[in-house]
Design an enzyme around this catalytic site. Structure first.
Site, PDB file in Angstrom:
ATOM      1  N   ARG A  22      15.135  23.498  11.009  1.00 15.45           N
ATOM      2  CA  ARG A  22      13.786  23.044  10.694  1.00 15.45           C
ATOM      3  C   ARG A  22      12.824  23.306  11.841  1.00 15.45           C
ATOM      4  NH1 ARG A  22      11.010  18.435  11.774  1.00 15.45           N
ATOM      5  NH2 ARG A  22      12.876  17.473  12.684  1.00 15.45           N
ATOM      6  N   CYS A 160      14.445   8.948   7.621  1.00 13.61           N
ATOM      7  CA  CYS A 160      15.430   8.974   8.716  1.00 13.61           C
ATOM      8  C   CYS A 160      16.081   7.603   8.844  1.00 13.61           C
ATOM      9  CB  CYS A 160      14.750   9.375  10.020  1.00 13.61           C
ATOM     10  SG  CYS A 160      14.210  11.092  10.055  1.00 13.61           S
ATOM     11  N   ARG A 180      19.938   8.120   9.830  1.00 14.46           N
ATOM     12  CA  ARG A 180      20.736   9.339   9.709  1.00 14.46           C
ATOM     13  C   ARG A 180      20.513  10.297  10.868  1.00 14.46           C
ATOM     14  NH1 ARG A 180      17.676  13.640   8.227  1.00 14.46           N
ATOM     15  NH2 ARG A 180      15.624  13.196   7.339  1.00 14.46           N
ATOM     16  N   SER A 181      19.310  10.269  11.498  1.00 15.02           N
ATOM     17  CA  SER A 181      18.960  11.243  12.527  1.00 15.02           C
ATOM     18  C   SER A 181      17.942  10.630  13.475  1.00 15.02           C
ATOM     19  CB  SER A 181      18.373  12.501  11.861  1.00 15.02           C
ATOM     20  OG  SER A 181      17.925  13.423  12.828  1.00 15.02           O
ATOM     21  N   CYS A 182      18.060  10.938  14.774  1.00 10.08           N
ATOM     22  CA  CYS A 182      17.151  10.311  15.738  1.00 10.08           C
ATOM     23  C   CYS A 182      16.872  11.212  16.933  1.00 10.08           C
ATOM     24  CB  CYS A 182      17.740   8.993  16.234  1.00 10.08           C
ATOM     25  SG  CYS A 182      16.638   8.097  17.330  1.00 10.08           S
ATOM     26  N   ASN A 191      11.745   3.392  16.479  1.00  8.26           N
ATOM     27  CA  ASN A 191      12.698   2.806  15.538  1.00  8.26           C
ATOM     28  C   ASN A 191      13.228   1.465  16.035  1.00  8.26           C
ATOM     29  OD1 ASN A 191      13.801   6.150  15.383  1.00  8.26           O
ATOM     30  ND2 ASN A 191      12.617   5.170  13.770  1.00  8.26           N
ATOM     31  N   HIS A 221      20.158  12.787  19.149  1.00 15.03           N
ATOM     32  CA  HIS A 221      20.015  14.070  19.834  1.00 15.03           C
ATOM     33  C   HIS A 221      18.833  14.101  20.803  1.00 15.03           C
ATOM     34  CE1 HIS A 221      18.068  14.312  15.807  1.00 15.03           C
ATOM     35  NE2 HIS A 221      17.030  14.753  16.523  1.00 15.03           N
ATOM     36  N   ILE A 222      18.927  15.021  21.740  1.00 15.38           N
ATOM     37  CA  ILE A 222      17.846  15.348  22.665  1.00 15.38           C
ATOM     38  C   ILE A 222      17.547  16.825  22.485  1.00 15.38           C
ATOM     39  CG2 ILE A 222      17.145  15.509  25.091  1.00 15.38           C
ATOM     40  CD1 ILE A 222      19.153  13.268  25.717  1.00 15.38           C
ATOM     41  N   SER A 282       8.808  17.764  18.296  1.00 10.24           N
ATOM     42  CA  SER A 282       9.236  18.817  17.388  1.00 10.24           C
ATOM     43  C   SER A 282       8.880  18.452  15.966  1.00 10.24           C
ATOM     44  CB  SER A 282      10.753  19.042  17.504  1.00 10.24           C
ATOM     45  OG  SER A 282      11.082  19.475  18.811  1.00 10.24           O
TER      46      SER A 282
END
Length: 283
Positions: A22, A160, A180-182, A191, A221-222, A282
Site C-alpha cells: 500500500r 485497524c 490488526r495493524s499499528c 490508539n 511495525h516501524i 505513510s
C-alpha cells in the site's frame, strides 16, 4: 510508558522486514504485542519521550460513539483524521456507494451504532452494551465491533482498531481492545489514548469502577523511514511519569456523549514531555 518503549526496542531487536504494497515502503515488523493500561490508577498512557497530542484522538472517539459517517462532522468536534480518506482516496472517490464530499461510508462508528441485519434492520451494539452494564449484566458478549467484511466495499477504509470487548468482574469494568495493524511511532499513542478513554467513559456512564484496559496488537511495525529517529532520538530519552486524564463528572449517560460533550470536557494534568519528533507519515 515503559511498555511502549519496550515494544519499540523489541521491534528493532526482533523485527523482520516486510514489504508494504500500500505504501511502497518496508516495515520492521513483529507479530503480537500486548499492552496494559491502568485506568484504575488513572495512569494516562500519553507518550512523554516526545510531545504527543490527545485531543484529536478523543474527538475521533466521540465521533465513533455518535456513529458519524461524514468527515465534516468529525472536523466540527476537532478531528481532521478523516479528511484524506473521505476526499483524497481515488478508489473511494470512484466508489458508487460514496454519497458525496466528506462521506466516509459504513466505517467504524457506523458499524458500532447501526450494524446492518439480513432482515433489513440494524443493531446498535453500543446501546446494548451500555444498557447491560448499567444493570450489572455481562453476558460475555459485551462486544463493540467495527469489523464487517460484508460492507468493506461500502466504506473508505477498513478499521485497524476493530473490536472492543468489555468484561465486568464484580463492580469493576475491564476492556480488551483488538488492533490488526499499528504504526508504532506515530499511530500507537493515538490508539492508546482511545482505549484508555473508552474504558474510563463507559465505566463513568454505567456507574462502574474502571479497571484495566488490555490492548492487543497483531501486526506492530516501524516504517523504514522512521527507524533512525526512533533509534537515535526517542529511545535515548528518559521518560517522565504518566499524566492523568480528568473527565467532566457531569457526563453521566450515552445521551450526554451523543449530544453536548466536547473535547473541552477532557483535561490532561501533569503532562511532562520532551520535544516533538516529526516522524514521516505513510499514507
Amino acid at each position: 510508558m515503559k511498555q511502549y518503549l519496550d515494544l519499540c526496542q523489541r521491534i528493532i531487536d526482533e523485527g523482520t522486514w516486510v514489504e508494504n504494497s500500500r505504501t511502497g515502503k518496508r516495515c520492521l515488523t513483529v507479530i503480537n504485542a500486548d499492552l496494559i493500561y491502568h485506568v484504575d490508577n488513572n495512569e494516562f498512557p500519553l507518550i512523554t519521550t516526545r510531545k504527543s497530542f490527545y485531543k484529536a484522538a478523543i474527538a475521533e472517539l466521540l465521533g465513533y460513539i455518535r456513529g458519524y459517517d461524514n468527515a465534516a462532522d468529525f472536523r466540527k468536534i476537532g478531528c481532521n483524521t478523516w479528511n484524506a480518506n473521505a476526499n483524497d482516496n481515488d478508489a473511494w472517490l470512484n466508489n458508487p456507494h460514496r454519497k458525496g464530499v466528506d462521506d466516509m461510508g459504513r466505517v467504524y462508528g457506523v458499524q458500532g451504532r447501526s450494524w446492518s441485519k439480513p432482515d433489513g434492520g440494524t443493531v446498535d451494539q453500543l446501546r446494548k452494551i451500555i444498557d447491560d452494564l448499567s444493570q450489572g449484566i455481562d453476558d460475555r458478549g459485551e462486544i463493540l465491533s467495527f469489523y464487517n467484511p460484508g460492507e468493506f466495499h461500502m466504506g473508505c477504509l477498513r478499521p485497524c482498531m476493530h473490536t472492543h470487548n468489555f468484561s465486568l468482574v464484580g463492580d469493576t469494568l475491564h476492556l480488551t481492545s483488538f488492533q490488526r495493524s499499528c504504526d508504532v511511532p506515530l499511530g500507537l499513542n493515538f490508539n492508546q489514548v482511545q482505549v484508555f478513554t473508552l474504558l474510563a467513559l463507559v465505566a463513568q456512564i454505567t456507574g462502574l469502577k474502571a479497571g484495566k484496559a488490555f490492548h492487543k496488537i497483531v501486526n506492530a511495525h516501524i516504517y523504514e523511514d522512521q527507524l533512525e529517529l526512533m533509534q537515535t532520538v526517542q529511545l535515548t530519552r528518559k521518560p517522565f511519569s504518566s499524566p492523568k486524564l480528568v473527565i467532566n463528572p457531569k457526563i453521566k449517560s450515552l445521551e450526554d456523549l451523543e449530544t453536548w460533550v466536547t473535547i473541552d470536557d477532557f483535561e490532561v494534568v501533569g503532562y511532562e514531555h520532551h520535544e516533538a519528533i516529526s516522524y514521516p507519515f505513510s499514507v
